[in-house]
Design a protein around this motif. Structure first.
Motif, PDB file in Angstrom:
ATOM      1  N   ARG A  78       0.746  -1.084   0.126  1.00 31.54           N
ATOM      2  CA  ARG A  78      -0.105  -0.198  -0.053  1.00 31.54           C
ATOM      3  C   ARG A  78       1.068   1.051  -0.122  1.00 31.54           C
ATOM      4  O   ARG A  78       1.836   1.136   0.882  1.00 31.54           O
ATOM      5  N   GLN A  80       1.415   5.638  -0.092  1.00 33.79           N
ATOM      6  CA  GLN A  80       1.257   6.922   0.039  1.00 33.79           C
ATOM      7  C   GLN A  80       2.380   7.658  -0.566  1.00 33.79           C
ATOM      8  O   GLN A  80       3.500   7.871  -0.264  1.00 33.79           O
ATOM      9  N   THR A  82       3.831  11.469  -1.766  1.00 32.85           N
ATOM     10  CA  THR A  82       3.653  13.056  -1.598  1.00 32.85           C
ATOM     11  C   THR A  82       4.768  13.873  -2.698  1.00 32.85           C
ATOM     12  O   THR A  82       6.010  13.588  -2.215  1.00 32.85           O
TER      13      THR A  82
END
Length: 92
Positions: A78, A80, A82
């Motif tokens: 998973r 993420q 930025t």
């Protein structure tokens, strides 16, 4: 372009140990190759988790997507992402 990426890994419990070991070995080799060529600038373990935070330096969103999707552990991650920009108070 710089990107901060958190990767949380969840390997299925029913994946045979030999297969998991082979995937992890390929992951390590690929990650080290990317570090040597400068695209994977930082790699930090998250204490107590099967996770890391990393900084990548690639030319575009598409380049990052391609790089990440080629990680052998990608199907078990998973992510993420930025995007990062220079802070005006940072020392150059």
């Amino acid at each position: 372009m710089l990107y901060l990426v958190r990767m949380d890994v969840t390997i299925p419990h029913d994946l045979p140990a030999e297969r998991a070991a082979e995937i992890k070995a390929r992951e390590k080799a690929y990650a080290q190759q990317l570090q040597r060529d400068g695209r994977w600038r930082h790699l930090w373990r998250v204490v107590g988790e099967y996770a890391n935070v990393s900084v990548f330096d690639v030319e575009s969103n598409d380049a990052l997507h391609t790089l990440l999707s080629e990680l052998p552990l990608f199907p078990y991650m998973r992510l993420q992402v930025t995007p990062l920009a220079q802070h005006p108070s940072a020392l150059a």
